[in-house]
Structure formats: structure tokens, C-alpha cells
Design a protein around this motif. Structure first.
Motif, PDB file in Angstrom:
ATOM      1  N   TRP A  70     -73.171 -24.510  -2.080  1.00 27.20           N
ATOM      2  CA  TRP A  70     -73.585 -24.156  -3.604  1.00 27.20           C
ATOM      3  C   TRP A  70     -74.515 -25.167  -4.019  1.00 27.20           C
ATOM      4  O   TRP A  70     -74.022 -26.281  -4.263  1.00 27.20           O
ATOM      5  CB  TRP A  70     -72.227 -23.817  -4.280  1.00 27.20           C
ATOM      6  N   VAL A  71     -75.862 -24.996  -4.285  1.00 33.69           N
ATOM      7  CA  VAL A  71     -76.635 -25.923  -4.659  1.00 33.69           C
ATOM      8  C   VAL A  71     -77.141 -25.794  -6.122  1.00 33.69           C
ATOM      9  O   VAL A  71     -77.928 -26.397  -6.898  1.00 33.69           O
ATOM     10  CB  VAL A  71     -78.157 -25.937  -3.686  1.00 33.69           C
ATOM     11  N   GLY A  72     -76.396 -24.751  -6.696  1.00 31.98           N
ATOM     12  CA  GLY A  72     -76.513 -24.340  -8.238  1.00 31.98           C
ATOM     13  C   GLY A  72     -75.067 -23.611  -8.496  1.00 31.98           C
ATOM     14  O   GLY A  72     -74.424 -23.188  -7.688  1.00 31.98           O
ATOM     15  N   PRO A  73     -74.998 -23.446  -9.901  1.00 36.45           N
ATOM     16  CA  PRO A  73     -73.965 -22.708 -10.357  1.00 36.45           C
ATOM     17  C   PRO A  73     -73.630 -21.065  -9.737  1.00 36.45           C
ATOM     18  O   PRO A  73     -72.586 -20.878  -9.384  1.00 36.45           O
ATOM     19  CB  PRO A  73     -74.296 -22.308 -11.946  1.00 36.45           C
ATOM     20  N   ALA A  74     -74.952 -20.615  -9.339  1.00 39.33           N
ATOM     21  CA  ALA A  74     -74.895 -19.233  -8.505  1.00 39.33           C
ATOM     22  C   ALA A  74     -75.662 -19.185  -7.329  1.00 39.33           C
ATOM     23  O   ALA A  74     -76.033 -18.051  -6.899  1.00 39.33           O
ATOM     24  CB  ALA A  74     -75.039 -18.169  -9.499  1.00 39.33           C
ATOM     25  N   THR A  75     -76.341 -20.449  -6.955  1.00 41.60           N
ATOM     26  CA  THR A  75     -77.171 -20.478  -5.884  1.00 41.60           C
ATOM     27  C   THR A  75     -76.450 -21.073  -4.465  1.00 41.60           C
ATOM     28  O   THR A  75     -76.264 -21.996  -4.793  1.00 41.60           O
ATOM     29  CB  THR A  75     -78.386 -21.143  -6.170  1.00 41.60           C
ATOM     30  N   LEU A  76     -76.554 -20.344  -3.655  1.00 40.18           N
ATOM     31  CA  LEU A  76     -75.888 -20.526  -2.535  1.00 40.18           C
ATOM     32  C   LEU A  76     -77.047 -20.737  -1.150  1.00 40.18           C
ATOM     33  O   LEU A  76     -77.904 -20.067  -1.014  1.00 40.18           O
ATOM     34  CB  LEU A  76     -75.105 -19.564  -1.868  1.00 40.18           C
ATOM     35  N   ARG A  77     -76.853 -21.903  -0.648  1.00 42.01           N
ATOM     36  CA  ARG A  77     -77.883 -22.334   0.582  1.00 42.01           C
ATOM     37  C   ARG A  77     -77.242 -22.143   2.086  1.00 42.01           C
ATOM     38  O   ARG A  77     -76.032 -22.492   2.106  1.00 42.01           O
ATOM     39  CB  ARG A  77     -78.410 -23.459   0.568  1.00 42.01           C
ATOM     40  N   VAL A  78     -77.491 -21.106   2.907  1.00 42.85           N
ATOM     41  CA  VAL A  78     -77.255 -20.853   4.035  1.00 42.85           C
ATOM     42  C   VAL A  78     -77.901 -21.328   5.159  1.00 42.85           C
ATOM     43  O   VAL A  78     -79.111 -21.111   5.278  1.00 42.85           O
ATOM     44  CB  VAL A  78     -76.809 -19.370   4.332  1.00 42.85           C
ATOM     45  N   ARG A  79     -77.363 -22.422   6.532  1.00 41.13           N
ATOM     46  CA  ARG A  79     -78.197 -22.574   7.337  1.00 41.13           C
ATOM     47  C   ARG A  79     -77.549 -22.642   8.451  1.00 41.13           C
ATOM     48  O   ARG A  79     -76.234 -22.816   8.835  1.00 41.13           O
ATOM     49  CB  ARG A  79     -78.437 -24.144   7.073  1.00 41.13           C
ATOM     50  N   LEU A  80     -78.354 -21.941   9.457  1.00 47.33           N
ATOM     51  CA  LEU A  80     -77.767 -21.666  10.743  1.00 47.33           C
ATOM     52  C   LEU A  80     -78.423 -22.689  12.039  1.00 47.33           C
ATOM     53  O   LEU A  80     -79.945 -22.835  11.559  1.00 47.33           O
ATOM     54  CB  LEU A  80     -78.026 -20.202  11.269  1.00 47.33           C
ATOM     55  N   ASP A  81     -77.889 -23.002  12.814  1.00 48.86           N
ATOM     56  CA  ASP A  81     -78.659 -24.044  13.641  1.00 48.86           C
ATOM     57  C   ASP A  81     -79.526 -23.282  14.988  1.00 48.86           C
ATOM     58  O   ASP A  81     -80.331 -23.972  15.008  1.00 48.86           O
ATOM     59  CB  ASP A  81     -77.512 -25.094  14.379  1.00 48.86           C
ATOM     60  N   PRO A  83     -80.782 -19.294  15.966  1.00 49.30           N
ATOM     61  CA  PRO A  83     -82.048 -19.721  15.659  1.00 49.30           C
ATOM     62  C   PRO A  83     -81.967 -20.224  14.266  1.00 49.30           C
ATOM     63  O   PRO A  83     -80.767 -20.497  13.659  1.00 49.30           O
ATOM     64  CB  PRO A  83     -82.478 -18.307  15.610  1.00 49.30           C
ATOM     65  N   VAL A  84     -83.020 -21.104  14.290  1.00 49.31           N
ATOM     66  CA  VAL A  84     -83.046 -21.735  12.661  1.00 49.31           C
ATOM     67  C   VAL A  84     -83.103 -21.026  11.608  1.00 49.31           C
ATOM     68  O   VAL A  84     -84.343 -20.539  11.431  1.00 49.31           O
ATOM     69  CB  VAL A  84     -83.960 -22.844  12.997  1.00 49.31           C
ATOM     70  N   LEU A  85     -82.249 -20.830  10.885  1.00 45.46           N
ATOM     71  CA  LEU A  85     -82.354 -20.080   9.556  1.00 45.46           C
ATOM     72  C   LEU A  85     -81.944 -21.265   8.248  1.00 45.46           C
ATOM     73  O   LEU A  85     -81.211 -21.689   8.235  1.00 45.46           O
ATOM     74  CB  LEU A  85     -81.077 -19.143   9.467  1.00 45.46           C
ATOM     75  N   ASP A  86     -82.971 -20.811   7.306  1.00 46.97           N
ATOM     76  CA  ASP A  86     -82.663 -21.626   6.064  1.00 46.97           C
ATOM     77  C   ASP A  86     -82.734 -20.668   4.965  1.00 46.97           C
ATOM     78  O   ASP A  86     -83.788 -20.012   4.706  1.00 46.97           O
ATOM     79  CB  ASP A  86     -83.706 -22.826   5.692  1.00 46.97           C
ATOM     80  N   TRP A  87     -81.681 -20.267   4.290  1.00 51.74           N
ATOM     81  CA  TRP A  87     -81.707 -18.992   3.440  1.00 51.74           C
ATOM     82  C   TRP A  87     -81.036 -19.456   2.015  1.00 51.74           C
ATOM     83  O   TRP A  87     -79.936 -20.039   1.970  1.00 51.74           O
ATOM     84  CB  TRP A  87     -80.853 -17.994   3.956  1.00 51.74           C
ATOM     85  N   ARG A  88     -81.711 -19.175   0.955  1.00 50.38           N
ATOM     86  CA  ARG A  88     -81.289 -19.467  -0.485  1.00 50.38           C
ATOM     87  C   ARG A  88     -81.158 -18.229  -1.157  1.00 50.38           C
ATOM     88  O   ARG A  88     -82.103 -17.532  -1.110  1.00 50.38           O
ATOM     89  CB  ARG A  88     -82.201 -20.561  -1.231  1.00 50.38           C
ATOM     90  N   ALA A 158     -84.286 -14.643  -3.923  1.00 49.00           N
ATOM     91  CA  ALA A 158     -83.764 -15.101  -2.480  1.00 49.00           C
ATOM     92  C   ALA A 158     -84.937 -15.531  -1.657  1.00 49.00           C
ATOM     93  O   ALA A 158     -86.278 -14.723  -1.750  1.00 49.00           O
ATOM     94  CB  ALA A 158     -82.829 -14.279  -1.703  1.00 49.00           C
ATOM     95  N   THR A 159     -84.977 -16.544  -0.901  1.00 50.46           N
ATOM     96  CA  THR A 159     -85.966 -16.876   0.143  1.00 50.46           C
ATOM     97  C   THR A 159     -85.145 -17.268   1.355  1.00 50.46           C
ATOM     98  O   THR A 159     -84.096 -17.559   1.292  1.00 50.46           O
ATOM     99  CB  THR A 159     -86.947 -18.239  -0.362  1.00 50.46           C
ATOM    100  N   ALA A 160     -85.812 -16.955   2.594  1.00 53.17           N
ATOM    101  CA  ALA A 160     -85.312 -17.050   3.933  1.00 53.17           C
ATOM    102  C   ALA A 160     -86.492 -17.493   4.742  1.00 53.17           C
ATOM    103  O   ALA A 160     -87.337 -16.565   4.983  1.00 53.17           O
ATOM    104  CB  ALA A 160     -84.409 -15.948   4.248  1.00 53.17           C
ATOM    105  N   THR A 161     -86.266 -18.305   5.751  1.00 49.92           N
ATOM    106  CA  THR A 161     -87.015 -18.480   6.973  1.00 49.92           C
ATOM    107  C   THR A 161     -86.335 -18.655   8.294  1.00 49.92           C
ATOM    108  O   THR A 161     -85.110 -19.024   8.154  1.00 49.92           O
ATOM    109  CB  THR A 161     -87.974 -19.821   6.887  1.00 49.92           C
ATOM    110  N   LEU A 162     -86.734 -17.857   9.281  1.00 50.95           N
ATOM    111  CA  LEU A 162     -86.090 -17.694  10.593  1.00 50.95           C
ATOM    112  C   LEU A 162     -86.836 -18.247  11.701  1.00 50.95           C
ATOM    113  O   LEU A 162     -88.059 -17.568  11.805  1.00 50.95           O
ATOM    114  CB  LEU A 162     -85.708 -16.287  10.824  1.00 50.95           C
ATOM    115  N   ASP A 163     -86.465 -19.395  12.383  1.00 49.96           N
ATOM    116  CA  ASP A 163     -87.342 -19.813  13.293  1.00 49.96           C
ATOM    117  C   ASP A 163     -88.647 -19.903  12.986  1.00 49.96           C
ATOM    118  O   ASP A 163     -89.741 -19.911  13.506  1.00 49.96           O
ATOM    119  CB  ASP A 163     -87.314 -19.208  14.728  1.00 49.96           C
ATOM    120  N   GLY A 164     -88.916 -20.619  11.465  1.00 52.21           N
ATOM    121  CA  GLY A 164     -89.977 -21.007  10.994  1.00 52.21           C
ATOM    122  C   GLY A 164     -90.801 -19.507  10.421  1.00 52.21           C
ATOM    123  O   GLY A 164     -91.943 -19.521   9.591  1.00 52.21           O
ATOM    124  N   THR A 165     -90.516 -18.318  10.586  1.00 49.40           N
ATOM    125  CA  THR A 165     -91.149 -17.334   9.987  1.00 49.40           C
ATOM    126  C   THR A 165     -90.408 -16.730   8.479  1.00 49.40           C
ATOM    127  O   THR A 165     -89.049 -16.649   8.353  1.00 49.40           O
ATOM    128  CB  THR A 165     -90.878 -15.972  10.919  1.00 49.40           C
TER     129      THR A 165
END
Length: 216
Positions: A70-81, A83-88, A158-165
Motif C-alpha cells: 500500500w503506497v497510499g491510503p487507497a493505492t495498492l502496488r502489485v508486482r510479479l517477478d 512475467p514482470v508486472l508492475d501494477w498500481r 490504474a497503470t500497469a506494465t507487463l514485460d515492458g508493455t
């Protein structure tokens, strides 16, 4: 994370079960624009997590490490190793949801056994723009299940990248995305609650309990 469709055709979902009959786990679900589903499990076994029930509708199931912050009061960051996912994602509670959540939170769990109450909850979900939602039914594996969200929040940011996409922006679809015949929300929804998937075969249940107990 009940489900989040993007305007590129991608869909993400997240399941976090800190307690259940067979051991805690987290899963990340991904559907690509071609309609192919993958489920990644952060837990000891695939067959005691979501792939047991949804795996037959997937093109891939496997393990992955999921980090949640949780990077804010209602903002969640999800990361998967891999494939590489970065999702907020940021959750919001509208005035209508605030009212529904307060009422739903006072209702006993026994009301989820009522077909009438289930249909009422599904119709209320439709009024929120979530579309055709089934909270109970048959999973792709043939097991029966009930999802019991006690609080729900909308995800429009929300924003998300998956293997750079870049997966694009959150979308509100005219038709619900499905995994097998099970519909997911037509717009982004985060839910807090419980779920039950019934293993009706007593031998299957006893075998799974024995295997997980031995592994532990």
C-alpha cells in the motif's frame, strides 16, 4: 481485486487469501487481448489455489512471486517477478457504494445461502456499472463456488506494465470479460470479503487435506 479490464483488451485480477482450508496464497490473473488466460500462484501448490477451480479455462498456470504494497491510503502496488508486472491501482468509494457497504456489512453470512439475496446483490452490482455478475455458480473445473464481497470499491485510476508493455487505461466494457463461463466485472472493482468453493467429492477433499498436511 475482483477484476480490472483495460482499453487495450488486457484484463487483470488479483486474489489474496490469507486464510483457507489448505493454506494461504496469492494469485495474479491475466487475460491478453486474444482472450488467453494465465494464473500465477504465490503459494506452495497450484492445486490448492485458484488453478484448481479456474485452471481448465487457462492457457497457462504456474508459480510466481507476488509483492503487495500500500503506497497510499487507497493505492495498492502489485508486482510479479515473472512475467514482470508492475501494477498500481487506486480504489474509491462512491456515496452509493458507501451506503451499500454499510448495509452489506451488517448482514449475517447466512444471507449468502439465500438465492433471493444473491440475486438482489447481483442486481445491485449491475446498477454500479459492473454488468452481468454471477456471485455463485459452477467454476470451469466443475466445482461450485460463492463469492461473498462484504465491501466493494471502484477502480478508475490504474497503470500497469507487463514485460515492458503498457496495458493501457482502465475501461468500462459493454460486455463482461469471462474466464470460462464465469463473468468478471465490466469495470474495475476491488472487493473485500470471503469465498467458498465446495469440493463435493469426499475422497477428493480427504486426499487434498492429507497431501497438504503431509507437505506442511
Amino acid at each position: 481485486m475482483f477484476g480490472l479490464p483495460f482499453d487495450t483488451g488486457h484484463v487483470l485480477a488479483l486474489r489474496v487469501f490469507p486464510e483457507n482450508d489448505f493454506g494461504p496464497y496469492r494469485t495474479l490473473w491475466h487475460r491478453d487481448p486474444g482472450g488467453h488466460w494465465s494464473i500465477y500462484v504465490d503459494g506452495p501448490r497450484l492445486d490448492t489455489a485458484c488453478p484448481r477451480y479456474y485452471g481448465p479455462a487457462c492457457d497457462h498456470t504456474g508459480h510466481g512471486r507476488l509483492d503487495l504494497e500500500w503506497v497510499g491510503p487507497a493505492t495498492l502496488r502489485v508486482r510479479l517477478d515473472s512475467p514482470v508486472l508492475d501494477w498500481r491501482l487506486t480504489a474509491v468509494e462512491t456515496p452509493l457504494l458507501r451506503l451499500l457497504n454499510s448495509v452489506n456489512g451488517t448482514l449475517p453470512l447466512s444471507t449468502w445461502r439465500s438465492t433471493t439475496m444473491l440475486h438482489i446483490r447481483e442486481r445491485l452490482a449491475s446498477a454500479l456499472g459492473i454488468g452481468r455478475l454471477h456471485l455463485a455458480g459452477v467454476m470451469p473445473s466443475g466445482h461450485t463456488g460463492i463469492l461473498m464481497p462484504q465491501r466493494m470499491y471502484l477502480i478508475d485510476d490504474a497503470t500497469a506494465t507487463l514485460d515492458g508493455t503498457d496495458l493501457g487505461r482502465p475501461a468500462r466494457l459493454g460486455e463482461n470479460p469471462t474466464i470460462g463461463d464465469v463473468p468478471l466485472p465490466a469495470r474495475g472493482v476491488l472487493a473485500i470479503g470471503q469465498a467458498v468453493w465446495e469440493i463435493r467429492d469426499p475422497q477428493e477433499y480427504a486426499r487434498t487435506c492429507s497431501e497438504t498436511s503431509t507437505a506442511a
